[in-house]
Write a protein that holds these residues in place. Structure first.
Motif, PDB file in Angstrom:
ATOM      1  N   VAL A  25      57.620  48.222  53.342  1.00 31.88           N
ATOM      2  CA  VAL A  25      57.750  46.971  52.761  1.00 31.88           C
ATOM      3  C   VAL A  25      58.393  47.263  51.080  1.00 31.88           C
ATOM      4  O   VAL A  25      59.518  46.928  50.670  1.00 31.88           O
ATOM      5  CB  VAL A  25      56.644  46.259  52.189  1.00 31.88           C
ATOM      6  CG1 VAL A  25      56.773  44.976  51.370  1.00 31.88           C
ATOM      7  CG2 VAL A  25      56.066  45.702  53.744  1.00 31.88           C
ATOM      8  N   GLY A  26      57.799  48.275  50.305  1.00 31.50           N
ATOM      9  CA  GLY A  26      58.355  48.569  49.168  1.00 31.50           C
ATOM     10  C   GLY A  26      59.801  49.306  48.998  1.00 31.50           C
ATOM     11  O   GLY A  26      60.517  48.910  48.368  1.00 31.50           O
ATOM     12  N   PHE A  27      59.776  50.339  49.988  1.00 33.72           N
ATOM     13  CA  PHE A  27      60.915  51.107  49.858  1.00 33.72           C
ATOM     14  C   PHE A  27      62.050  50.836  50.803  1.00 33.72           C
ATOM     15  O   PHE A  27      63.217  50.383  50.385  1.00 33.72           O
ATOM     16  CB  PHE A  27      60.517  52.646  50.344  1.00 33.72           C
ATOM     17  CG  PHE A  27      61.706  53.697  50.387  1.00 33.72           C
ATOM     18  CD1 PHE A  27      62.575  53.709  49.391  1.00 33.72           C
ATOM     19  CD2 PHE A  27      61.869  54.369  51.320  1.00 33.72           C
ATOM     20  CE1 PHE A  27      63.645  54.615  49.225  1.00 33.72           C
ATOM     21  CE2 PHE A  27      62.940  55.085  51.551  1.00 33.72           C
ATOM     22  CZ  PHE A  27      63.711  55.420  50.577  1.00 33.72           C
ATOM     23  N   LYS A  62      64.185  54.516  44.020  1.00 31.49           N
ATOM     24  CA  LYS A  62      63.701  55.675  43.258  1.00 31.49           C
ATOM     25  C   LYS A  62      62.529  55.685  43.689  1.00 31.49           C
ATOM     26  O   LYS A  62      61.296  56.206  43.142  1.00 31.49           O
ATOM     27  CB  LYS A  62      63.777  55.538  41.582  1.00 31.49           C
ATOM     28  CG  LYS A  62      64.993  55.394  41.092  1.00 31.49           C
ATOM     29  CD  LYS A  62      65.325  55.969  39.752  1.00 31.49           C
ATOM     30  CE  LYS A  62      66.679  55.618  39.280  1.00 31.49           C
ATOM     31  NZ  LYS A  62      67.494  56.288  39.612  1.00 31.49           N
ATOM     32  N   TYR A  63      62.307  55.602  44.976  1.00 33.98           N
ATOM     33  CA  TYR A  63      60.942  55.897  45.847  1.00 33.98           C
ATOM     34  C   TYR A  63      60.783  57.610  45.710  1.00 33.98           C
ATOM     35  O   TYR A  63      61.479  58.191  45.973  1.00 33.98           O
ATOM     36  CB  TYR A  63      61.211  55.650  47.439  1.00 33.98           C
ATOM     37  CG  TYR A  63      59.978  56.035  48.282  1.00 33.98           C
ATOM     38  CD1 TYR A  63      58.683  55.255  48.095  1.00 33.98           C
ATOM     39  CD2 TYR A  63      60.131  56.766  49.224  1.00 33.98           C
ATOM     40  CE1 TYR A  63      57.511  55.575  48.920  1.00 33.98           C
ATOM     41  CE2 TYR A  63      58.962  57.172  50.059  1.00 33.98           C
ATOM     42  CZ  TYR A  63      57.655  56.353  49.869  1.00 33.98           C
ATOM     43  OH  TYR A  63      56.674  56.595  50.778  1.00 33.98           O
ATOM     44  N   ARG A  64      59.405  57.869  45.029  1.00 31.34           N
ATOM     45  CA  ARG A  64      59.206  59.326  44.479  1.00 31.34           C
ATOM     46  C   ARG A  64      59.117  60.296  45.835  1.00 31.34           C
ATOM     47  O   ARG A  64      59.196  61.492  45.872  1.00 31.34           O
ATOM     48  CB  ARG A  64      58.071  59.245  43.919  1.00 31.34           C
ATOM     49  CG  ARG A  64      56.880  59.016  44.615  1.00 31.34           C
ATOM     50  CD  ARG A  64      55.736  58.816  43.429  1.00 31.34           C
ATOM     51  NE  ARG A  64      54.524  59.372  44.079  1.00 31.34           N
ATOM     52  CZ  ARG A  64      53.156  59.602  43.542  1.00 31.34           C
ATOM     53  NH1 ARG A  64      53.265  59.736  42.153  1.00 31.34           N
ATOM     54  NH2 ARG A  64      52.258  59.774  44.250  1.00 31.34           N
ATOM     55  N   ASP A 106      58.985  58.559  57.283  1.00 33.93           N
ATOM     56  CA  ASP A 106      57.987  57.910  56.680  1.00 33.93           C
ATOM     57  C   ASP A 106      56.581  58.880  56.574  1.00 33.93           C
ATOM     58  O   ASP A 106      56.798  59.890  56.782  1.00 33.93           O
ATOM     59  CB  ASP A 106      57.476  56.731  57.651  1.00 33.93           C
ATOM     60  CG  ASP A 106      56.691  57.094  58.881  1.00 33.93           C
ATOM     61  OD1 ASP A 106      56.335  58.308  59.012  1.00 33.93           O
ATOM     62  OD2 ASP A 106      56.331  56.135  59.855  1.00 33.93           O
ATOM     63  N   PRO A 107      55.609  58.406  55.754  1.00 33.92           N
ATOM     64  CA  PRO A 107      54.598  59.229  55.514  1.00 33.92           C
ATOM     65  C   PRO A 107      53.781  59.796  56.500  1.00 33.92           C
ATOM     66  O   PRO A 107      52.793  60.718  56.485  1.00 33.92           O
ATOM     67  CB  PRO A 107      53.704  58.338  54.803  1.00 33.92           C
ATOM     68  CG  PRO A 107      54.589  57.176  53.971  1.00 33.92           C
ATOM     69  CD  PRO A 107      55.439  57.097  55.193  1.00 33.92           C
ATOM     70  N   PHE A 108      54.001  59.135  57.859  1.00 28.57           N
ATOM     71  CA  PHE A 108      53.143  59.619  59.076  1.00 28.57           C
ATOM     72  C   PHE A 108      54.161  60.555  59.857  1.00 28.57           C
ATOM     73  O   PHE A 108      53.572  60.773  60.935  1.00 28.57           O
ATOM     74  CB  PHE A 108      52.842  58.300  59.789  1.00 28.57           C
ATOM     75  CG  PHE A 108      52.151  57.513  58.683  1.00 28.57           C
ATOM     76  CD1 PHE A 108      51.023  57.650  58.141  1.00 28.57           C
ATOM     77  CD2 PHE A 108      53.011  56.455  58.272  1.00 28.57           C
ATOM     78  CE1 PHE A 108      50.617  56.581  57.119  1.00 28.57           C
ATOM     79  CE2 PHE A 108      52.556  55.357  57.602  1.00 28.57           C
ATOM     80  CZ  PHE A 108      51.501  55.650  56.793  1.00 28.57           C
TER      81      PHE A 108
END
Length: 123
Positions: free
Chosen positions: A24-26, A87-89, A109-111
């Motif tokens: 959603v955010g990125f 600017k997603y870290r 993604d983070p997964f």
């Protein structure tokens, strides 16, 4: 005669807050629905952006970490600019021109799932 419709991939997630931050955010998706059988059980959710729908699941056996999906995209350069401006870290995706005549932006993604957004640039 049979006709196939759209495909909705199910991607495995392990943390709802990280999934929302990324999808959603990125990436700019919106939450379509969220479902749990009861409190403190795994989440099954759908996110969408334009014509693209993804399902994200904490349920064991739904999807496998490390999946790779390709998402056809219009104005890939515009998407690349949008993502880099956020600017997603955890990601700074590039814009790649491929030998098979596409322009692509790939993010993880983070997964451990990989999403490749692509635009066909054949003459």
């Amino acid at each position: 005669m049979p006709k196939l419709g759209t495909v909705t991939p199910i991607l495995r997630i392990f943390d709802v807050a990280k999934a929302h931050e990324f999808y959603v955010g990125f990436l700019g998706f919106e939450v379509q629905f969220e479902h749990r059988f009861e409190d403190n059980t795994p989440l099954y959710t759908g996110v969408y952006r334009d014509g693209c729908v993804l399902h994200l699941s904490e349920h064991h056996g739904d999807g496998a970490p490390g999946s790779h999906i390709r998402i056809e995209t219009t104005d890939i350069a515009g998407l690349h600019l949008e993502l880099t401006e956020r600017k997603y870290r955890f990601a700074r995706p590039g814009l790649e021109e491929t030998p098979w005549k596409t322009k692509e932006v790939t993010v993880n993604d983070p997964f451990g799932n990989r999403l490749t957004f692509y635009e066909d640039v054949r003459d």
